[in-house]
Design a protein around this motif. Structure first.
Motif, mmCIF file in Angstrom:
data_model
loop_
_atom_site.group_PDB
_atom_site.id
_atom_site.type_symbol
_atom_site.label_atom_id
_atom_site.label_comp_id
_atom_site.label_asym_id
_atom_site.label_seq_id
_atom_site.Cartn_x
_atom_site.Cartn_y
_atom_site.Cartn_z
ATOM 1 N N ALA A 88 0.812 -1.214 0.000
ATOM 2 C CA ALA A 88 0.000 0.000 0.000
ATOM 3 C C ALA A 88 0.850 1.271 0.000
ATOM 4 O O ALA A 88 0.483 2.273 -0.635
ATOM 5 N N LEU A 89 1.988 1.240 0.688
ATOM 6 C CA LEU A 89 2.781 2.462 0.868
ATOM 7 C C LEU A 89 3.818 2.696 -0.221
ATOM 8 O O LEU A 89 4.159 3.854 -0.506
ATOM 9 N N ALA A 90 4.339 1.631 -0.795
ATOM 10 C CA ALA A 90 5.420 1.784 -1.766
ATOM 11 C C ALA A 90 5.094 1.167 -3.120
ATOM 12 O O ALA A 90 5.271 1.816 -4.153
ATOM 13 N N GLY A 91 4.627 -0.076 -3.131
ATOM 14 C CA GLY A 91 4.424 -0.775 -4.392
ATOM 15 C C GLY A 91 3.323 -0.178 -5.250
ATOM 16 O O GLY A 91 3.551 0.212 -6.406
ATOM 17 N N LEU A 92 2.123 -0.079 -4.703
ATOM 18 C CA LEU A 92 0.976 0.404 -5.463
ATOM 19 C C LEU A 92 1.126 1.861 -5.918
ATOM 20 O O LEU A 92 0.818 2.181 -7.072
ATOM 21 N N PRO A 93 1.604 2.790 -5.064
ATOM 22 C CA PRO A 93 1.776 4.181 -5.536
ATOM 23 C C PRO A 93 2.736 4.289 -6.721
ATOM 24 O O PRO A 93 2.455 5.023 -7.682
ATOM 25 N N LEU A 94 3.851 3.576 -6.682
ATOM 26 C CA LEU A 94 4.793 3.615 -7.804
ATOM 27 C C LEU A 94 4.195 2.968 -9.043
ATOM 28 O O LEU A 94 4.362 3.458 -10.167
ATOM 29 N N PHE A 95 3.497 1.858 -8.852
ATOM 30 C CA PHE A 95 2.881 1.141 -9.960
ATOM 31 C C PHE A 95 1.849 2.026 -10.659
ATOM 32 O O PHE A 95 1.842 2.145 -11.892
ATOM 33 N N PHE A 96 0.987 2.660 -9.882
ATOM 34 C CA PHE A 96 -0.044 3.547 -10.430
ATOM 35 C C PHE A 96 0.591 4.736 -11.144
ATOM 36 O O PHE A 96 0.148 5.145 -12.229
ATOM 37 N N MET A 97 1.657 5.279 -10.576
ATOM 38 C CA MET A 97 2.321 6.433 -11.167
ATOM 39 C C MET A 97 2.899 6.087 -12.537
ATOM 40 O O MET A 97 2.743 6.837 -13.508
ATOM 41 N N GLU A 98 3.570 4.933 -12.643
ATOM 42 C CA GLU A 98 4.189 4.563 -13.912
ATOM 43 C C GLU A 98 3.152 4.213 -14.975
ATOM 44 O O GLU A 98 3.314 4.557 -16.145
#
Length: 637
Positions: free
Chosen positions: A84-94
């Motif tokens: 929730a804190l690192a994986g998903l935010p980066l994934f959504f951003m890219e």
């Protein structure tokens, strides 16, 4: 409102007066929204390609090991938090970045020219990884073919084995009672005198499973170290060639062909995992293995150890394949108004659930192996190569109809690897397409085959007798902190320099206006939590960095130096491109840096009809300007 009709612009699905040839790329079809670059044929093609890219070998051979090592079921708490804190935010951003601009991982840095070297770093690292990743697929192919025998060749100590090979533990010596006195004697003396060992005093000889010796002596023909290159192992070279032929055949029409192949390669591994789980659950000792995986009582106290949180964050980061460039490349073929938000959540959750599911299938069979050998589960569990090519094959060899289960397992590894490799090579061809669109329009098939051929030749060093050391070396350096460094710069550049709120407005152009409450979590992550976590992981990785080893084999100093040269070659482009950009800008040094921190004039949605009022000012630079630096022509994008 206010849209321009300048020559060279693309309207939705209709070409204007383009300087490029009207010949259509095999990547595109008449039904595509973007006739120049092409789009996915349908949503399922994209989602399965993304799932296949994210779900790879690490889900099977690394996550289960980390789970039992870090507190069993308790590990799922930090794992979910890091998602929730690192994986998903980066994934959504890219995903959002690639879809918004319809550009690959280098050209998309029109958003921030100063950081375009980050995109180059991602592509170069992906190239290194593609070289050795297909070697692992070649290993799986070799074991797959070896499974077509009535008796698995690693099921016993055959002619290739040495005196240390044994299917069971061999007693070396122990304490025993003789004439009322306790003595220490070797086991041959004890058996010859009909004596018995005293419990808890038994020492065992150092032996190796047949599968371990088969892996080292037969499959790899492994040499003593990196210094001893030896000859090319011909059957591994042929398997490597076959794996590249499969990749080339799947990608000969780009996403139009690979998008159909993934219906099988992304979905069938789940069928095999389910079959292995059902078979494993019916075996004696399976419950012991599963309890060892999740734990009878999860060790919550493990959560007090920083190492557990680092392992969770690292596993999430590498499992989701963020900062490799592939997510940007695959998402660049989406239609502009595709809901990339729901896609990101779906793929991330699917990836993590797959990891947990795979753990049950793996540990149920390993539990049975421990039961048969009368050993604790901890002595038969391993991760990485040792799990995939030693421990699990050894466990499968003890099952009835073992060739069938071995075939299914290595076929699953093959499919899991191919999915990820498809996306990695698509990242490279997408980069070439963005830089040389006219050439790719005419020569897509030869260029794709040329890329595969070149990477095959570069990978031949990895199928020599010292090949496994090279595979481990590239993985140790290139797939490590270099990617973390690129991810940190990526989120800093987009959120802090380009502007997080501005980026959110870009996303809303695609998925529609959202409330402030909707963006609250993403703002917290992008502006603070995710960068802090990434920096912490990066610093930890650098502080705990150690020289590479393969088992007990140490690497020579020159081997470590080669590893450092590889990673320096990957990241050196970040400062080089920044200096080139500043040098080419106009004004004093402050003005030059400022201009390089602003998007280029042609940044925005690819198609004119999607630009709206916010990007109505976008202009297309002359094509001659796109190739002013012939060595790395992407610099000028």
């Amino acid at each position: 409102m206010g849209m321009l009709s300048l020559p060279g612009f693309l309207s939705c699905g209709k070409k204007k007066d383009f300087s490029l040839s009207n010949e259509k790329d095999a990547h595109a079809s008449d039904s595509d929204e973007n006739l120049e670059r092409g789009n996915w044929s349908n949503k399922a093609d994209y989602l399965l390609s993304m799932v296949g890219y994210a779900v790879g070998l690490g889900n099977v051979w690394r996550f289960p090991y980390l789970t039992y090592q870090n507190g069993g079921g308790a590990f799922l708490i930090p794992y979910t938090l890091m998602l929730a804190l690192a994986g998903l935010p980066l994934f959504f951003m890219e995903c959002s970045l690639g879809q918004f601009a319809s550009l690959g991982p280098i050209s998309v840095w029109r958003i921030l020219p100063l950081f375009q070297g980050v995109g180059i770093t991602m592509v170069i690292i992906s190239t290194f990884v593609a070289i050795y990743y297909n070697v692992i697929i070649a290993y799986a192919l070799y074991y797959l073919f070896a499974s077509f025998q009535k008796v698995l060749p690693w099921s016993d100590c055959f002619s290739w084995a040495d005196e240390f090979c044994s299917k069971t533990r061999l007693i070396s010596d122990c304490n025993t009672t003789l004439d009322g006195q306790i003595i220490h004697a070797n086991y041959s003396f004890i058996t010859s005198n009909n004596l018995t060992c005293i419990n808890d005093t038994i020492n065992y000889k150092p032996v190796q499973f047949p599968s371990e010796q088969y892996w080292n002596k037969v499959a790899l023909q492994r040499s003593s170290g990196l210094d001893e290159t030896g000859h090319i192992v011909w059957y591994l070279a042929l398997c490597l060639l076959l794996s590249w032929m499969i990749v080339g055949a799947a990608l000969f029409k780009g996403i139009k062909s690979s998008g159909k192949v993934v219906y099988f390669t992304a979905l069938f591994p789940y069928v095999i995992l389910l079959i292995l789980l059902v078979r494993g659950a019916t075996l004696e000792g399976a419950l012991d293995g599963i309890e060892y995986y999740i734990g009878k009582q999860s060790n919550i106290t493990k959560l007090m150890e920083a190492e557990v949180w680092k392992d969770a964050a690292t596993q999430i980061f590498y499992s989701l394949s963020v900062a490799w460039g592939g997510l940007v490349a695959l998402s660049s073929y989406n239609k502009f108004h595709n809901n990339c938000y729901s896609d990101a959540i779906f793929v991330c959750v699917t990836n993590c659930l797959t990891s947990v599911f795979a753990g049950f299938a793996i540990f149920s069979v390993l539990g049975h192996m421990a039961f048969v050998l009368e050993r604790p589960v901890s002595e038969v569990v391993d991760s990485g190569f040792d799990l995939a090519f030693v421990a699990y094959p050894e466990a499968l060899s003890k099952l009835p109809v073992s060739p069938l289960w071995s075939f299914l397992f290595f076929f699953m590894l093959l499919l899991l690897g191919l999915d990820s490799q498809f996306a990695t090579i698509e990242t490279l061809t997408t980069t070439i397409q963005d830089i040389y669109p006219q050439m790719m329009k005419k020569l897509r098939v030869p260029i794709t085959l040329g890329v595969c051929t070149l990477l095959f030749l570069l990978g031949l060093v990895c199928v020599t007798q010292a090949g496994i050391y090279w595979v481990n070396l590239i993985d140790h350096f290139c797939a490590g902190w270099g990617i973390l460094f690129a991810a940190v710069l990526e989120i800093i550049g987009i959120i802090y320099i380009y502007g997080g709120n501005r980026f959110i407005e870009d996303i809303e152009m695609m998925i529609g206006k959202k409330s402030c409450f909707f963006w609250l979590w993403w703002r917290m992550c992008w502006f603070f939590l995710t960068p802090v976590l990434l920096v912490a992981i990066l610093v930890w990785s650098l502080v705990t960095f150690s020289t590479p080893t393969y088992g007990s084999v140490l690497y020579p100093a020159w081997g470590t130096a080669v590893g450092w040269c590889m990673i320096i070659f990957c990241v050196i482009w970040i400062p080089i491109v920044a200096v080139v950009k500043i040098f080419r800008a106009e004004g004093n040094i402050c003005q030059r840096i400022a201009s390089c921190c602003r998007p280029t004039a042609n940044w925005g949605p690819y198609l004119e009809c999607h630009r709206g009022e916010r990007y109505s000012h976008v202009v297309n630079p002359k094509k001659e300007k796109e190739h002013e630096i012939p060595t790395v022509s992407a610099f000028t994008y």
